[in-house]
Design an enzyme around this catalytic site. Structure first.
Site: not given
Length: 245
Positions: A163, A166
């Site tokens: 996460y 990204s």
């Protein structure tokens, strides 16, 4: 002239609240959702209050559905004024950094990074038809290199490898899109809504206590900018507070 907006992942949580707030400001808002039943239910509930909210099926990982959604907007209005790239996932909650696999990163990047590119690329021609195009990417302090590199970084302790990386990639996309679209007058900015309890962080110990209404303040602010106010910025939970890239 009424502004036309498209919000991905708009059927629940932060996305739905962004749709609601933009529509309450008089915009025509396309609520993009991959689940047709949930998307139609959400758009109908929001329309019941008198706002112009329209469902479009849109799965950011499916270029065919993205193209179909954009063609719908083009056929009905011929332009797009606001794109909010809200759809996102966090798939590795509870997994140790060293145990996270490449496949987990691919799954997260498919939505948070490649999905954003797919939608943005498809929408740019319509945004160029606007007199004041705006793109808002929903990011996070978990993707902030400034926050992650701080000596007392709580973000680094969370270890959300897929996460966080990204969202860091999304921040780079924001900066490069901002530069590439500067000549078109399209403002591209990133917003971090803060610690808002949503499905994406349901299994984490850092859900926070902000409401979705609180979390939508900065994205909605960036989505309603006057021409030429700012581009290539990362804005935090206070409109004047930038937590740094």
């Amino acid at each position: 002239m009424t502004d036309i907006a498209l919000v991905t992942g708009g059927n629940k949580g932060l996305g739905r609240e962004i749709v609601r707030q933009l529509a309450a400001r008089g915009m025509t808002v396309y609520l993009g959702a991959r689940d047709e039943a949930r998307g139609r239910e959400a758009s109908a509930a929001l329309r019941a209050g008198g706002d112009d909210v329209r469902f479009v099926r849109l799965d950011v990982t499916d270029p065919v559905s993205v193209e179909a959604a954009v063609l719908t907007v083009k056929a009905e209005f011929g332009r797009l004024d606001v794109l909010v790239n809200n759809a996102g996932i966090a798939g590795e909650v509870g997994t140790d950094v060293l145990a996270i696999t490449a496949d987990q990163l691919r799954t997260t990047y498919e939505v948070n990074v490649f999905g954003t590119v797919t939608v943005t690329s498809a929408c740019v021609p319509l945004l160029r038809k606007s007199a004041n195009g705006r793109i808002v990417n929903i990011s996070s302090r978990l993707g902030s290199l400034t926050a992650l590199s701080a000596p007392d970084s709580r973000q680094r302790e969370r270890g959300a490898l897929a996460y966080s990386s990204s969202k860091a990639a999304l921040n780079v996309l924001t900066l490069l899109y901002a530069e590439a679209l500067r000549a078109d007058g399209i403002q591209v900015n990133a917003a971090t809504p803060g610690r808002v309890p949503t499905d994406i962080n349901a299994a984490t110990p850092w859900r926070g206590d902000r409401t979705v209404s609180d979390g939508a303040v900065v994205p909605v602010h960036l989505a309603t900018l006057a021409p030429g106010v700012m581009t290539g910025e990362f804005r935090g939970s206070g409109i004047e507070d930038s937590p740094g890239w």
